[in-house]
Design an enzyme around this catalytic site. Structure first.
Site, PDB file in Angstrom:
ATOM      1  CE1 TYR A  57      59.210 -29.490  46.588  1.00  0.00           C
ATOM      2  CE2 TYR A  57      60.274 -29.422  44.448  1.00  0.00           C
ATOM      3  CZ  TYR A  57      59.159 -29.668  45.222  1.00  0.00           C
ATOM      4  OH  TYR A  57      58.003 -30.093  44.610  1.00  0.00           O
ATOM      5  CB  CYS A 208      55.552 -44.454  44.544  1.00  0.00           C
ATOM      6  SG  CYS A 208      54.369 -44.428  45.917  1.00  0.00           S
ATOM      7  NE  ARG A 209      55.972 -40.659  48.528  1.00  0.00           N
ATOM      8  CZ  ARG A 209      54.766 -40.795  48.000  1.00  0.00           C
ATOM      9  NH1 ARG A 209      54.480 -40.311  46.812  1.00  0.00           N
ATOM     10  NH2 ARG A 209      53.823 -41.422  48.656  1.00  0.00           N
ATOM     11  NE  ARG A 229      63.734 -41.976  61.055  1.00  0.00           N
ATOM     12  CZ  ARG A 229      64.675 -41.614  61.917  1.00  0.00           C
ATOM     13  NH1 ARG A 229      65.747 -42.368  62.075  1.00  0.00           N
ATOM     14  NH2 ARG A 229      64.566 -40.504  62.609  1.00  0.00           N
TER      15      ARG A 229
END
Length: 327
Positions: A57, A208-209, A229
Site C-alpha cells: 500500500y 466497495c471502493r 477510473r
C-alpha cells in the site's frame, strides 16, 4: 464497539477494522500524509482497536504512516496491527507475488521497522503464491509465531482448497477475503469453510471502493492512477449506473427501516451475516463515522430485503478479481 476473539488465541479484534490501503495513495490517486495520520488517530479515539495495512500500500508508505500515528497515539498493547507480506515490486511499481522464506524474513523486519513496533498481531499472506510451496510459507510463519514476532497467522484471497493445503503445515487463525453487498462470492465456500474450521473472518472492501458510501453520483470523476477510473468495472458505463441505482434504493431502505445512512447499513449487514470484523477504508478523519453501525441489528427479513434490492437491480455481479496481481 463490538469485539470478537481471534480464532482460539488470547486476544480480540474490533468488529470494524480501519483499512489503510487508500492512505498509501497507490491505486487511489494519491493521498495527504497529515490527513492520513489524523485518520488513524481519529479511528483509534472513536474505539477501533484494529488497523489493517500492507507493505504494498504505497510501497511502504501506508505502514510508515500507521507507525507514525501509533507513536503519537500510544497504547500499543491495546491495538491490534494486521499487515501482510508476499508481494514485491520493482522501481516502476510492477507487482508480483513472492512468499518464499527469504522474502518473508526480509518483509517482516521491514514492516516492524516501518510500523515502529516489535511484534505484529496478525501477519497475512497477501495473495497465494503458486510458485512457492505452501509448506515453505507456512513453516516460516510458524517460526515467526513461535518467536513472538507475530501473534496470529493469516491468509488473504485464499480458496478453501488452498487453506487446506496450507494447514497441513501450520494453522490459519485469520482469513481476509473481499466481501460486501455487491461482492458476495465467498458465501458459497470461504465463509462456510472458516466457520467450520474456527478461522476468524476479517473481510475487506466493506464499502466497495466507496460505492456504498452513499456519496457517489454519475458525474463523479477519479484522479489519474485511481483504480476506479482505470480498472474497476463497477465504475464504468452502465454498470456504474446500475450500482448507483441500487445504492439509491438502499438509501431509502436504510432511512425507512433503521433511520440510518446507507454506509452504516452496508457495514451492519456484513456483521449480521456472521463476519467477525469488516474493514472500513478511510483516508480523511471525517470519513471515520463507523460508530453508527453499532447498537442495532438486522432481522432475518430485513437481511433478505436488502439483498433482494441488490439482486434485482444488479443482475450480473462483477467480482473483485481485477485486483489480483499477476500469479
Amino acid at each position: 464497539m463490538e469485539f470478537r476473539q481471534v480464532s482460539d488465541l488470547n486476544f480480540n479484534i474490533s468488529r470494524v477494522t480501519l483499512g489503510t490501503w487508500a492512505i498509501g495513495g497507490w491505486m487511489w490517486g494519491g493521498s495527504d500524509d497529515q490527513l492520513a495520520v489524523g485518520t488513524v488517530i481519529e479511528a483509534l479515539e472513536k474505539g477501533i482497536t484494529t488497523i489493517d495495512t500492507a507493505p504494498v500500500y504505497g510501497f511502504g508508505k501506508s505502514e510508515k504512516l500507521v507507525g507514525q500515528a501509533l507513536q503519537e497515539f500510544g497504547n500499543r498493547d491495546e491495538i491490534q496491527l494486521a499487515t501482510k507480506f508476499g508481494l514485491e515490486w520493482d522501481d516502476e511499481g510492477n507487482v508480483q507475488r513472492n512468499s518464499t522464506r527469504e522474502r518473508i524474513l526480509k518483509e517482516v523486519d521491514d514492516s516492524l521497522r516501518r510500523l515502529q513496533t516489535d511484534y505484529i498481531d496478525i501477519y497475512q499472506v497477501h495473495w497465494p503464491d503458486l510458485d512457492t510451496d505452501f509448506s515453505e510459507t507456512a513453516e516460516t510463519l510458524q517460526e515467526l509465531l513461535d518467536s513472538g514476532k507475530i501473534r496470529a497467522i493469516g491468509v488473504s484471497n485464499f480458496s478453501p482448497e488452498q487453506m487446506d493445503e496450507f494447514q497441513q503445515t501450520a494453522p490459519i487463525h485469520v482469513c481476509q477475503p473481499p466481501y460486501n453487498l455487491f461482492e458476495r462470492g465467498i458465501e458459497k465456500d470461504v465463509i462456510p469453510y472458516c466457520k467450520e474450521n474456527g478461522i476468524t473472518l476479517l473481510t475487506y472492501g466493506a464499502l466497495c471502493r466507496g460505492l456504498l458510501s452513499g456519496k457517489m453520483s454519475k458525474d463523479r470523476t477519479f484522479n489519474k492512477g485511481d483504480m476506479r477510473r482505470d480498472a474497476d468495472p463497477k465504475f464504468q458505463g452502465e454498470t456504474f449506473d446500475k450500482h448507483l441505482e441500487a445504492v439509491e434504493k438502499l438509501k431509502e431502505y436504510a432511512d425507512k427501516n433503521f433511520d440510518k445512512k446507507v454506509i452504516h447499513l452496508a457495514v451492519r449487514w456484513i456483521l449480521d451475516k456472521g463476519i467477525d470484523s469488516a474493514i472500513w477504508g478511510a483516508r480523511k478523519p471525517e470519513q471515520v463515522t463507523f460508530d453508527n453501525a453499532f447498537g442495532w441489528k438486522f432481522s432475518h427479513k430485513q437481511v433478505k430485503g436488502v439483498e433482494e434490492i441488490v439482486e434485482t437491480i444488479v443482475e450480473d455481479p462483477v467480482s473483485p478479481a481485477f485486483m489480483a496481481p499477476p500469479e
